[in-house]
Write a protein that holds these residues in place. Sequence first.
Motif, mmCIF file in Angstrom:
data_model
loop_
_atom_site.group_PDB
_atom_site.id
_atom_site.type_symbol
_atom_site.label_atom_id
_atom_site.label_comp_id
_atom_site.label_asym_id
_atom_site.label_seq_id
_atom_site.Cartn_x
_atom_site.Cartn_y
_atom_site.Cartn_z
ATOM 1 N N LEU A 127 0.835 4.367 -2.588
ATOM 2 C CA LEU A 127 0.608 5.871 -2.332
ATOM 3 C C LEU A 127 1.945 6.563 -2.724
ATOM 4 O O LEU A 127 1.753 7.816 -3.069
ATOM 5 C CB LEU A 127 0.772 5.931 -0.671
ATOM 6 C CG LEU A 127 -0.590 5.302 -0.117
ATOM 7 C CD1 LEU A 127 -0.615 5.688 1.462
ATOM 8 C CD2 LEU A 127 -1.643 5.758 -0.752
ATOM 9 N N LYS A 140 -6.061 3.482 1.154
ATOM 10 C CA LYS A 140 -5.998 3.956 -0.336
ATOM 11 C C LYS A 140 -6.904 4.863 -0.865
ATOM 12 O O LYS A 140 -6.745 5.859 -1.522
ATOM 13 C CB LYS A 140 -5.620 2.859 -1.158
ATOM 14 C CG LYS A 140 -4.402 1.862 -1.033
ATOM 15 C CD LYS A 140 -4.234 1.121 -2.369
ATOM 16 C CE LYS A 140 -5.299 0.003 -2.435
ATOM 17 N NZ LYS A 140 -5.255 -1.081 -1.596
ATOM 18 N N THR A 200 0.830 -1.150 -0.165
ATOM 19 C CA THR A 200 0.082 0.082 -0.228
ATOM 20 C C THR A 200 0.841 1.359 -0.004
ATOM 21 O O THR A 200 0.594 2.384 -0.677
ATOM 22 C CB THR A 200 -0.875 0.043 1.246
ATOM 23 O OG1 THR A 200 -1.727 -1.254 1.228
ATOM 24 C CG2 THR A 200 -1.896 1.206 1.129
#
Length: 288
Positions: free
Chosen positions: A119, A283, A115
């Motif tokens: 990002l 997210k 994740t």
Amino acid sequence: MQRTKRCTLLSTTLITDFDNTLYDWFHMWYQSFSAMLDEIERISEIDRADLIPEIRAIHQRYGTSEYAFLVEKLPILQKQYPDREKLLAAFDPAIHAYRSARKANLQLYDGVAETLTILRARGVMIVLYTDSLAFYTTDRIKRLGLDEFVDFIYSPPDHEIPESVTTHTRREKYKLAHAQNRHLKDGEAKPNPEVLRDIIAGVERTLNDCVYLGDSLTRDIAMAQDAGVKDIWAAYGAVQNKPEYTLLRQVSHWKDSAVQLEKTTTSREVVPTNTISQFSDIKRFFEA
């Protein structure tokens, strides 16, 4: 003619707690501390009921619940072994048990690395804000492979560390390549909303640019709300109701009032604005 949809981030900056938000700190702490305490009790033949008050006093003195030099500082053990070298030799199995369990149980929550990679690709700034001292935080950033993902780390200044240790940690392999360490003022701690606002100003962002993620209702969520920052509760990291958590409260460096507040506060009293059940859910706050 079909218009191209313009993508804009809802937020540009993630400010996140570290312990029990990016990795399971409590599980690691409990496994390692329990292993050490069991060995101290076995070797010294001193009941843990007598050890625990002295352990907490040491933790409060140095501002951490995982003081690396605890064994040699305990007065009750110093009485048994006035000579420091003999004390350390006698309790080496306890120190080894602690380090072995800590190494075996230090790992990110599922989906964290993946994740954070997404990002970063979206241009999101990642800021870490933790109450853990810089000495321990920096070591774990390296061990967990997070250096490349994090832009800034805000943590309290370190307690006194032996020269032999500080010399060891100055080696190149212990230095962070990307993340920048920034120390809070001595004595500053969550849940002070002014500190969070100062952090946001320090990374040249506005309140509206940021979201704040943390597992503690009293130290993270309440602070973010008081600061005027969008708050997200990492419900997956909440461990305060586990039976094992009692041991942490007994030896914690936190003040009695903070321990009691956390013990009695529920999500009905501090109501998170947003809640996620796994880290990858973050997210959605950074999508067009």
